[in-house]
Design an enzyme around this catalytic site. Structure first.
Site, PDB file in Angstrom:
ATOM      1  N   THR A   1       0.861  -1.187   0.000  1.00  0.00           N
ATOM      2  CA  THR A   1       0.000   0.000   0.000  1.00  0.00           C
ATOM      3  C   THR A   1       0.891   1.228   0.000  1.00  0.00           C
ATOM      4  OG1 THR A   1      -1.655  -1.235   1.222  1.00  0.00           O
ATOM      5  CG2 THR A   1      -1.844   1.173   1.284  1.00  0.00           C
TER       6      THR A   1
ATOM      7  N   GLU B   1      -3.504  -4.652  -2.770  1.00  0.00           N
ATOM      8  CA  GLU B   1      -4.058  -5.870  -2.155  1.00  0.00           C
ATOM      9  C   GLU B   1      -5.177  -5.504  -1.191  1.00  0.00           C
ATOM     10  OE1 GLU B   1      -3.504  -9.193  -2.719  1.00  0.00           O
ATOM     11  OE2 GLU B   1      -5.257  -9.120  -1.439  1.00  0.00           O
TER      12      GLU B   1
ATOM     13  N   LEU C   1      -6.774  -8.033   0.789  1.00  0.00           N
ATOM     14  CA  LEU C   1      -7.065  -9.152   1.705  1.00  0.00           C
ATOM     15  C   LEU C   1      -7.305  -8.656   3.125  1.00  0.00           C
ATOM     16  CD1 LEU C   1      -4.452  -9.752   3.723  1.00  0.00           C
ATOM     17  CD2 LEU C   1      -3.503 -10.739   1.681  1.00  0.00           C
ATOM     18  N   LYS C   2      -8.100  -9.448   3.855  1.00  0.00           N
ATOM     19  CA  LYS C   2      -8.332  -9.153   5.271  1.00  0.00           C
ATOM     20  C   LYS C   2      -7.545 -10.166   6.087  1.00  0.00           C
ATOM     21  CE  LYS C   2     -12.844  -9.909   4.789  1.00  0.00           C
ATOM     22  NZ  LYS C   2     -12.992 -10.019   3.330  1.00  0.00           N
TER      23      LYS C   2
ATOM     24  N   GLY D   1     -17.025  -0.299  19.155  1.00  0.00           N
ATOM     25  CA  GLY D   1     -16.068  -1.102  19.922  1.00  0.00           C
ATOM     26  C   GLY D   1     -14.979  -0.228  20.517  1.00  0.00           C
TER      27      GLY D   1
ATOM     28  N   CYS E   1      -3.064  -1.951   9.005  1.00  0.00           N
ATOM     29  CA  CYS E   1      -3.513  -1.190   7.829  1.00  0.00           C
ATOM     30  C   CYS E   1      -4.296   0.073   8.160  1.00  0.00           C
ATOM     31  CB  CYS E   1      -4.330  -2.099   6.920  1.00  0.00           C
ATOM     32  SG  CYS E   1      -3.311  -3.392   6.212  1.00  0.00           S
TER      33      CYS E   1
HETATM   34  N1  NAD Z   1      -1.389  -7.058   6.345  1.00  0.00           N
HETATM   35  C1  NAD Z   1      -2.477  -6.772   5.666  1.00  0.00           C
HETATM   36  O1  NAD Z   1      -3.603  -7.122   6.038  1.00  0.00           O
HETATM   37  C2  NAD Z   1      -2.381  -5.998   4.375  1.00  0.00           C
HETATM   38  C3  NAD Z   1      -3.477  -5.978   3.507  1.00  0.00           C
HETATM   39  C4  NAD Z   1      -3.373  -5.249   2.323  1.00  0.00           C
HETATM   40  C5  NAD Z   1      -2.214  -4.548   2.031  1.00  0.00           C
HETATM   41  N2  NAD Z   1      -1.181  -4.563   2.923  1.00  0.00           N
HETATM   42  C6  NAD Z   1       0.036  -3.820   2.564  1.00  0.00           C
HETATM   43  O2  NAD Z   1       0.987  -4.742   2.030  1.00  0.00           O
HETATM   44  C7  NAD Z   1       2.317  -4.368   2.421  1.00  0.00           C
HETATM   45  C8  NAD Z   1       2.961  -5.518   3.184  1.00  0.00           C
HETATM   46  O3  NAD Z   1       2.233  -5.707   4.386  1.00  0.00           O
HETATM   47  P1  NAD Z   1       2.451  -6.994   5.318  1.00  0.00           P
HETATM   48  O4  NAD Z   1       1.463  -6.902   6.409  1.00  0.00           O
HETATM   49  O5  NAD Z   1       2.513  -8.220   4.460  1.00  0.00           O
HETATM   50  O6  NAD Z   1       3.930  -6.667   5.857  1.00  0.00           O
HETATM   51  P2  NAD Z   1       4.866  -7.571   6.796  1.00  0.00           P
HETATM   52  O7  NAD Z   1       5.566  -6.634   7.676  1.00  0.00           O
HETATM   53  O8  NAD Z   1       4.091  -8.711   7.347  1.00  0.00           O
HETATM   54  O9  NAD Z   1       5.921  -8.195   5.757  1.00  0.00           O
HETATM   55  C9  NAD Z   1       6.837  -7.450   5.016  1.00  0.00           C
HETATM   56  C10 NAD Z   1       8.036  -8.341   4.686  1.00  0.00           C
HETATM   57  O10 NAD Z   1       8.905  -7.647   3.791  1.00  0.00           O
HETATM   58  C11 NAD Z   1      10.227  -8.006   4.107  1.00  0.00           C
HETATM   59  N3  NAD Z   1      11.182  -7.067   3.497  1.00  0.00           N
HETATM   60  C12 NAD Z   1      11.519  -5.809   3.900  1.00  0.00           C
HETATM   61  N4  NAD Z   1      12.438  -5.286   3.061  1.00  0.00           N
HETATM   62  C13 NAD Z   1      12.677  -6.210   2.116  1.00  0.00           C
HETATM   63  C14 NAD Z   1      13.519  -6.261   0.967  1.00  0.00           C
HETATM   64  N5  NAD Z   1      14.301  -5.233   0.629  1.00  0.00           N
HETATM   65  N6  NAD Z   1      13.517  -7.382   0.215  1.00  0.00           N
HETATM   66  C15 NAD Z   1      12.735  -8.429   0.546  1.00  0.00           C
HETATM   67  N7  NAD Z   1      11.913  -8.450   1.622  1.00  0.00           N
HETATM   68  C16 NAD Z   1      11.888  -7.356   2.383  1.00  0.00           C
HETATM   69  C17 NAD Z   1      10.241  -8.032   5.612  1.00  0.00           C
HETATM   70  O11 NAD Z   1      11.338  -8.767   6.128  1.00  0.00           O
HETATM   71  C18 NAD Z   1       8.886  -8.725   5.895  1.00  0.00           C
HETATM   72  O12 NAD Z   1       9.028 -10.134   5.962  1.00  0.00           O
HETATM   73  C19 NAD Z   1       2.154  -3.080   3.224  1.00  0.00           C
HETATM   74  O13 NAD Z   1       2.302  -1.991   2.369  1.00  0.00           O
HETATM   75  C20 NAD Z   1       0.732  -3.159   3.735  1.00  0.00           C
HETATM   76  O14 NAD Z   1       0.185  -1.890   3.973  1.00  0.00           O
HETATM   77  C21 NAD Z   1      -1.234  -5.284   4.061  1.00  0.00           C
END
Ligand code: NAD
Length: 446
Positions: free
Chosen positions: A121, A154, A156-157, A259, A266
């Site tokens: 995001t 993305e 996803l929830k 709540g 997010c």
């Molecule tokens: N978690 C959610 O529900 C969700 C839903 C939609 C969108 N997003 C977005 O997706 C993105 C990722 O979110 P997330 O929750 O999966 O994050 P997360 O923190 O769970 O995972 C991110 C991963 O990226 C890795 N990383 C960092 N720098 C890196 C690099 N240079 N090369 C390779 N890997 C690297 C980290 O080690 C980590 O494992 C964010 O922008 C978030 O806002 C998250």
């Protein structure tokens, strides 16, 4: 199709697993060697229903692999996803350092046309920054290779991520490249059979769509929390109001639960990031700022009830706490309301005996060992020796407790419910003093 995913987090790992499941050939890259090693041993770093068997079976079948070797992954993928974190910067705007580091790495190793897909995001305009980083790096290395940058946010929830990725509501493609659109239509075709869910648009609109979706959902929550506060002020019951407005199909019943505030990785950061990027662009996003402010205050709500009940004297009290994760079906504790509550209780001299079905390890990781926090093996064990109970997360297992046992174990018949799980009248019949969010009538009657 050969696919590479940078970032093995909630988004990257789930996307990689579902793409492998339908037959794509996926390599996942992360900078975290420990995470990669554990995944190779079948240890899944996050809790997400249905994810473990999906990852392990596809790993064993050779359709998904995990590595820290970026060069290998970049050579492999014709499409390369960026799914790394975009945490808040000091001022709340999205920090793009991980996204841009991946863009640079991709450019350093690519030797053929790549479709680079931004799944993280990111603020509007980030695709341009990714594109600029790639061309600048290619120029420095005197390489002449073509590429496309696509925005594919993305939706996803957490807690339902596997299902959301298998059966997405929509697939947003922000691109002006015919080739990229064709390739991504092919990549997503296994998830697009029932009806066409792909919506193609310009890149900036795709980037804004993601923020708009999360901000709309956060707005619904903060709006309901504002109404719950008004219900308290006026002596109304927010649960009646919720049913009353939800019956209007223009409003609907979804996502209007009052709540103790929203959390997670997010909503808080995305509302903040959009408000901050609006400010940088010279626009004051009044609604977003209010959404954030209401949520900030709502997270204090449970502590306010508790403190008021005990006239501010919580020293030496032991609090049973059910629910630590920011919502059910996840172990994610990022921005969880339980954290604000625990920290306030500790500051006031109380101690906490907590239980959560999945987030205990994460709580331990965050807070370490401390004398005022005990993590208990069952929800019943958390009641043992506690003065009263607080519920912060609406896990299914908390929805029909044994109220007699509750009364027997707690030193006071007192329950603070941050998720409005029970009917105040029933609680009164059980002889429990019950506080819920915005149910002013019930609180006043007691
Ligand atoms: N978690 C959610 O529900 C969700 C839903 C939609 C969108 N997003 C977005 O997706 C993105 C990722 O979110 P997330 O929750 O999966 O994050 P997360 O923190 O769970 O995972 C991110 C991963 O990226 C890795 N990383 C960092 N720098 C890196 C690099 N240079 N090369 C390779 N890997 C690297 C980290 O080690 C980590 O494992 C964010 O922008 C978030 O806002 C998250």
């Amino acid at each position: 199709m050969k696919v590479t995913v940078f970032g093995i987090g909630y988004v990257g790992l789930v996307q990689a697993a579902v793409m492998a499941e339908v037959g794509h050939d996926v390599i996942c890259i992360d900078v975290d060697q420990d995470k990669v090693d554990k995944l190779k041993e079948g240890q899944i770093p996050i809790y997400e229903p249905g994810l473990t068997p999906l990852v392990t079976s596809n790993y064993e079948a050779g359709r998904v692999d995990f590595t820290t070797d970026a060069a290998k992954g970049i050579e492999h993928g014709e499409v390369i996803f960026i799914a790394v974190g975009t945490p808040p910067d000091e001022d709340g705007s999205a920090d793009l350092k991980y996204v841009l580091a991946v863009a640079e790495t991709i450019a350093s190793h690519m030797d053929s046309h790549k479709i680079v897909i931004n799944k993280s995001t990111v603020p509007v305009g980030t695709a341009d920054k990714v594109s600029a980083k790639i061309s600048e790096t290619l120029a420095k290395l005197s390489k002449s290779v073509t590429y496309d940058v696509v925005s594919n946010p993305e939706f996803l929830k957490e807690g339902a991520a596997v299902n959301d990725c298998m059966r997405p509501d929509r697939i947003i493609l922000g691109t002006d490249s015919e080739l990229a659109e064709k390739k991504l239509r092919e990549l997503y075709s296994p998830f697009n059979r029932n009806h066409d869910k792909i919506i193609v648009m310009d890149i900036r609109s795709a980037e804004l769509t993601k923020y708009a979706a999360n901000c709309m959902l956060a707005t619904k929550i903060s709006f309901m929390n504002e109404m719950s506060n008004l219900a308290e002020v006026f002596g109304a019951d927010i649960e009646n109001v919720r049913r009353g407005i939800g019956s209007d199909p223009r409003i609907g019943y979804q996502f209007i639960y009052p709540g103790c505030g929203y959390g997670g990785s997010c909503f808080p950061k995305d509302v903040q990031a959009l408000a901050r990027s609006a400010t940088s662009a010279g626009y004051k996003a009044r609604v977003l700022e209010a959404v954030e402010e209401v949520n900030y205050a709502q997270k204090e709500k449970l502590f306010e009830y508790i403190s008021r009940h005990f006239s501010g004297d919580l020293k030496g009290k032991t609090v049973a706490l059910w629910g630590l994760s920011f919502k059910p079906n996840t172990d994610d504790m990022r921005e969880a309301s339980s954290r604000v509550l625990m920290e306030r209780l500790w500051d006031a001299g109380a101690s906490v005996k907590a239980y959560d079905p999945e987030a205990m390890e994460e709580t331990q990781r965050i807070y370490g060992s401390r004398s005022d926090l005990e993590l208990m093996g069952t929800k019943e064990a958390a009641l043992e020796g506690a003065d009263f109970l607080v519920i912060c997360t609406e896990w299914q297992v908390f929805k029909a407790p044994d109220f007699d046992l509750l009364k027997e174990k707690l030193s006071l018949p007192l329950l603070f419910d941050g998720r409005n799980l029970f009917e105040p009248a029933r609680m009164m019949e059980y002889g429990l003093h019950y506080y819920a969010i915005g149910r002013g009538l019930s609180v006043k009657e007691q």
